[in-house]
Design a protein around this motif. Structure first.
Motif, PDB file in Angstrom:
ATOM      1  N   THR A  99     -15.765 -25.963   9.101  1.00 34.31           N
ATOM      2  CA  THR A  99     -14.639 -25.766   8.470  1.00 34.31           C
ATOM      3  C   THR A  99     -13.796 -27.265   7.679  1.00 34.31           C
ATOM      4  O   THR A  99     -13.368 -27.050   6.761  1.00 34.31           O
ATOM      5  CB  THR A  99     -13.505 -25.191   9.203  1.00 34.31           C
ATOM      6  OG1 THR A  99     -13.285 -25.960  10.319  1.00 34.31           O
ATOM      7  CG2 THR A  99     -13.941 -23.854   9.632  1.00 34.31           C
ATOM      8  N   THR A 100     -14.273 -28.249   8.582  1.00 37.88           N
ATOM      9  CA  THR A 100     -13.691 -29.229   8.115  1.00 37.88           C
ATOM     10  C   THR A 100     -14.068 -29.829   6.795  1.00 37.88           C
ATOM     11  O   THR A 100     -13.670 -30.266   5.667  1.00 37.88           O
ATOM     12  CB  THR A 100     -13.696 -30.366   9.117  1.00 37.88           C
ATOM     13  OG1 THR A 100     -13.230 -30.119  10.163  1.00 37.88           O
ATOM     14  CG2 THR A 100     -13.010 -31.963   8.668  1.00 37.88           C
ATOM     15  N   TYR A 101     -15.502 -29.909   6.560  1.00 33.80           N
ATOM     16  CA  TYR A 101     -15.959 -30.648   5.463  1.00 33.80           C
ATOM     17  C   TYR A 101     -16.120 -29.719   4.025  1.00 33.80           C
ATOM     18  O   TYR A 101     -15.727 -30.152   3.041  1.00 33.80           O
ATOM     19  CB  TYR A 101     -17.453 -30.937   5.834  1.00 33.80           C
ATOM     20  CG  TYR A 101     -17.797 -31.800   6.892  1.00 33.80           C
ATOM     21  CD1 TYR A 101     -17.537 -33.229   6.705  1.00 33.80           C
ATOM     22  CD2 TYR A 101     -18.092 -31.416   8.161  1.00 33.80           C
ATOM     23  CE1 TYR A 101     -17.438 -34.021   7.659  1.00 33.80           C
ATOM     24  CE2 TYR A 101     -18.305 -32.404   8.867  1.00 33.80           C
ATOM     25  CZ  TYR A 101     -17.922 -33.868   8.932  1.00 33.80           C
ATOM     26  OH  TYR A 101     -17.989 -34.780   9.823  1.00 33.80           O
ATOM     27  N   PRO A 102     -16.005 -28.285   4.201  1.00 32.42           N
ATOM     28  CA  PRO A 102     -15.785 -27.718   3.263  1.00 32.42           C
ATOM     29  C   PRO A 102     -14.013 -27.382   3.050  1.00 32.42           C
ATOM     30  O   PRO A 102     -14.001 -26.774   1.779  1.00 32.42           O
ATOM     31  CB  PRO A 102     -16.234 -25.931   3.583  1.00 32.42           C
ATOM     32  CG  PRO A 102     -17.311 -26.499   4.688  1.00 32.42           C
ATOM     33  CD  PRO A 102     -16.588 -27.587   5.303  1.00 32.42           C
ATOM     34  N   ASP A 103     -13.393 -27.998   3.753  1.00 30.61           N
ATOM     35  CA  ASP A 103     -11.999 -27.802   3.596  1.00 30.61           C
ATOM     36  C   ASP A 103     -11.621 -26.552   3.638  1.00 30.61           C
ATOM     37  O   ASP A 103     -10.596 -26.226   2.507  1.00 30.61           O
ATOM     38  CB  ASP A 103     -11.565 -28.645   2.343  1.00 30.61           C
ATOM     39  CG  ASP A 103     -10.168 -29.049   2.438  1.00 30.61           C
ATOM     40  OD1 ASP A 103      -9.307 -29.094   3.385  1.00 30.61           O
ATOM     41  OD2 ASP A 103      -9.321 -29.354   1.162  1.00 30.61           O
ATOM     42  N   ARG A 104     -12.065 -25.656   4.306  1.00 29.28           N
ATOM     43  CA  ARG A 104     -11.541 -24.156   4.477  1.00 29.28           C
ATOM     44  C   ARG A 104     -11.060 -24.064   5.848  1.00 29.28           C
ATOM     45  O   ARG A 104     -11.745 -24.081   6.878  1.00 29.28           O
ATOM     46  CB  ARG A 104     -12.616 -23.424   4.207  1.00 29.28           C
ATOM     47  CG  ARG A 104     -13.011 -23.119   2.681  1.00 29.28           C
ATOM     48  CD  ARG A 104     -12.054 -22.850   1.702  1.00 29.28           C
ATOM     49  NE  ARG A 104     -12.269 -23.243   0.365  1.00 29.28           N
ATOM     50  CZ  ARG A 104     -11.540 -22.973  -0.798  1.00 29.28           C
ATOM     51  NH1 ARG A 104      -9.952 -22.777  -0.459  1.00 29.28           N
ATOM     52  NH2 ARG A 104     -11.756 -23.136  -1.953  1.00 29.28           N
ATOM     53  N   PRO A 105      -9.840 -23.631   6.453  1.00 21.70           N
ATOM     54  CA  PRO A 105      -9.107 -23.478   7.523  1.00 21.70           C
ATOM     55  C   PRO A 105     -10.038 -22.293   8.327  1.00 21.70           C
ATOM     56  O   PRO A 105     -10.820 -21.330   7.610  1.00 21.70           O
ATOM     57  CB  PRO A 105      -8.064 -22.941   7.286  1.00 21.70           C
ATOM     58  CG  PRO A 105      -7.401 -23.589   6.071  1.00 21.70           C
ATOM     59  CD  PRO A 105      -8.689 -23.638   5.288  1.00 21.70           C
ATOM     60  N   LEU A 106     -10.350 -22.201   9.596  1.00 23.40           N
ATOM     61  CA  LEU A 106     -10.932 -21.291  10.398  1.00 23.40           C
ATOM     62  C   LEU A 106     -10.629 -19.888   9.884  1.00 23.40           C
ATOM     63  O   LEU A 106     -11.486 -18.940   9.945  1.00 23.40           O
ATOM     64  CB  LEU A 106     -10.676 -21.408  11.964  1.00 23.40           C
ATOM     65  CG  LEU A 106     -11.414 -20.678  12.534  1.00 23.40           C
ATOM     66  CD1 LEU A 106     -13.015 -20.672  12.454  1.00 23.40           C
ATOM     67  CD2 LEU A 106     -10.918 -21.023  14.251  1.00 23.40           C
ATOM     68  N   LEU A 107      -9.243 -19.444   9.607  1.00 23.31           N
ATOM     69  CA  LEU A 107      -8.932 -18.490   9.438  1.00 23.31           C
ATOM     70  C   LEU A 107      -8.537 -17.887   7.884  1.00 23.31           C
ATOM     71  O   LEU A 107      -7.996 -16.936   7.458  1.00 23.31           O
ATOM     72  CB  LEU A 107      -7.665 -17.935  10.118  1.00 23.31           C
ATOM     73  CG  LEU A 107      -7.599 -18.163  11.818  1.00 23.31           C
ATOM     74  CD1 LEU A 107      -6.388 -17.659  12.344  1.00 23.31           C
ATOM     75  CD2 LEU A 107      -8.560 -17.225  12.183  1.00 23.31           C
ATOM     76  N   SER A 108      -9.144 -18.769   7.121  1.00 19.80           N
ATOM     77  CA  SER A 108      -9.259 -18.639   5.742  1.00 19.80           C
ATOM     78  C   SER A 108     -10.106 -17.318   5.425  1.00 19.80           C
ATOM     79  O   SER A 108     -10.959 -16.916   6.253  1.00 19.80           O
ATOM     80  CB  SER A 108      -9.727 -19.688   4.740  1.00 19.80           C
ATOM     81  OG  SER A 108     -11.186 -19.771   5.155  1.00 19.80           O
ATOM     82  N   GLU A 132      -5.702 -24.136  17.911  1.00 22.52           N
ATOM     83  CA  GLU A 132      -5.333 -22.896  18.307  1.00 22.52           C
ATOM     84  C   GLU A 132      -5.434 -21.734  17.451  1.00 22.52           C
ATOM     85  O   GLU A 132      -5.458 -20.581  17.936  1.00 22.52           O
ATOM     86  CB  GLU A 132      -3.816 -22.930  18.874  1.00 22.52           C
ATOM     87  CG  GLU A 132      -3.690 -23.873  20.011  1.00 22.52           C
ATOM     88  CD  GLU A 132      -2.237 -23.641  20.844  1.00 22.52           C
ATOM     89  OE1 GLU A 132      -1.588 -22.741  20.263  1.00 22.52           O
ATOM     90  OE2 GLU A 132      -1.994 -24.410  21.857  1.00 22.52           O
ATOM     91  N   THR A 133      -6.058 -22.029  16.220  1.00 23.05           N
ATOM     92  CA  THR A 133      -6.586 -20.863  15.293  1.00 23.05           C
ATOM     93  C   THR A 133      -7.760 -20.143  15.865  1.00 23.05           C
ATOM     94  O   THR A 133      -8.159 -19.072  15.685  1.00 23.05           O
ATOM     95  CB  THR A 133      -6.637 -21.439  14.050  1.00 23.05           C
ATOM     96  OG1 THR A 133      -7.725 -22.207  13.834  1.00 23.05           O
ATOM     97  CG2 THR A 133      -5.462 -21.892  13.217  1.00 23.05           C
ATOM     98  N   VAL A 134      -8.292 -20.960  17.031  1.00 20.09           N
ATOM     99  CA  VAL A 134      -9.405 -20.159  17.434  1.00 20.09           C
ATOM    100  C   VAL A 134      -9.299 -18.807  18.119  1.00 20.09           C
ATOM    101  O   VAL A 134     -10.048 -17.855  18.005  1.00 20.09           O
ATOM    102  CB  VAL A 134     -10.026 -20.836  18.563  1.00 20.09           C
ATOM    103  CG1 VAL A 134      -9.272 -21.412  19.555  1.00 20.09           C
ATOM    104  CG2 VAL A 134     -11.579 -20.614  19.088  1.00 20.09           C
ATOM    105  N   LEU A 135      -7.883 -18.626  18.474  1.00 17.94           N
ATOM    106  CA  LEU A 135      -7.576 -17.283  18.834  1.00 17.94           C
ATOM    107  C   LEU A 135      -7.696 -16.059  17.880  1.00 17.94           C
ATOM    108  O   LEU A 135      -7.932 -15.018  17.879  1.00 17.94           O
ATOM    109  CB  LEU A 135      -6.086 -17.246  19.180  1.00 17.94           C
ATOM    110  CG  LEU A 135      -5.932 -17.918  20.683  1.00 17.94           C
ATOM    111  CD1 LEU A 135      -4.328 -18.163  20.845  1.00 17.94           C
ATOM    112  CD2 LEU A 135      -6.130 -16.952  21.832  1.00 17.94           C
ATOM    113  N   GLY A 136      -7.657 -16.696  16.406  1.00 17.59           N
ATOM    114  CA  GLY A 136      -7.752 -15.461  15.319  1.00 17.59           C
ATOM    115  C   GLY A 136      -9.229 -14.937  15.386  1.00 17.59           C
ATOM    116  O   GLY A 136      -9.270 -14.037  14.632  1.00 17.59           O
TER     117      GLY A 136
END
Length: 248
Positions: A99-108, A132-136
């Protein structure tokens, strides 16, 4: 017996002297790791096509290594073709989504659709989690009934949230490799998450496997817990038949 579900092959841009797959094998030998599932560093940080291609060549000559097809959520059309190209060969056993290198949040929406590609391919997916977006991920798993997700780094600093997410969904797996080594972090998961959802990963060669081994082994696992965490759960999740052959 140890199966490491979170490894990397190839050089990074950090000030670490890593690069060749031979280093992966040397560290595996040093720490008693029998098999390691790796993604190409180049594919994660720069170019999934050239990185996946390089890794395919590495896997052909290093039978103790297995691969993740890296999927970039910014280019799902190419990602789908990458999965079609490499999945039939059998040396790639999972999908990696950062998620970091493509610059897209986990819940995008982009990451969600990338996880959907993994579900369609029938492959487990290792995804970078660090807050905490891991909850998503619970809702994403409900959306894709065939999806199986490994929360890489067990949420990083948000490890309590990752544990709660795994408690809520049986197809969410946790692996603990992390540069954050809070004492008792893995024991917290072990006491709350079903044993079958816990895996072992190291982040090697970016991080020395000694760190992940210390995090897990300091918590006094029983023999049964050790076997499941260190290899049985991974063998079941990735469809690896029988016990790994250390001499392979």
């Amino acid at each position: 017996m140890i199966i490491d579900v979170h490894g990397h092959a190839g050089p990074w841009f950090f000030s670490t002297d890593v690069g060749s797959a031979e280093l992966n094998l040397a560290l595996m030998d040093r720490y008693g790791i029998d098999r390691q599932i790796v993604s190409a560093s180049e594919a994660v940080t720069y170019d999934m096509v050239s990185g996946n291609r390089w890794l395919a060549e590495v896997l052909d000559t290093h039978p103790r290594l297995l691969g993740y097809v890296v999927v970039n959520p910014n280019d799902l059309g190419t990602a789908a073709r990458e999965l079609e190209k490499y999945q039939p060969g059998g040396r790639f056993v999972g999908v990696k989504v950062h998620t970091t290198y493509p610059d897209r949040p986990l819940l995008s929406a982009e990451v969600r659709d990338a996880l959907g590609l993994a579900a369609e391919a029938g492959l487990p997916v290792l995804v970078h989690t660090w807050d905490e977006t891991v909850l998503g991920l619970v809702d994403v798993l409900e959306r894709f009934p065939d999806l199986r997700v490994i929360a890489g780094h067990m949420g990083g600093p948000a490890w309590r949230a990752a544990v709660e997410a795994a408690r809520r969904h049986e197809r969410l797996y946790l692996e603990p490799c992390c540069s954050i080594t809070d004492r008792g972090r893995f024991r917290y998961a072990l006491d709350r998450v079903p044993l079958g959802q816990l895996l072992f990963g190291t982040d090697s060669t970016l991080v020395d496997p000694a760190i992940a081994l210390g995090v897990v082994l300091e918590d006094g696992l029983t023999d049964e817990q050790y076997d499941h965490v260190m290899w049985r759960n991974a063998a079941a999740l990735f469809g690896l038949a029988g016990e790994p052959d250390p001499g392979a």
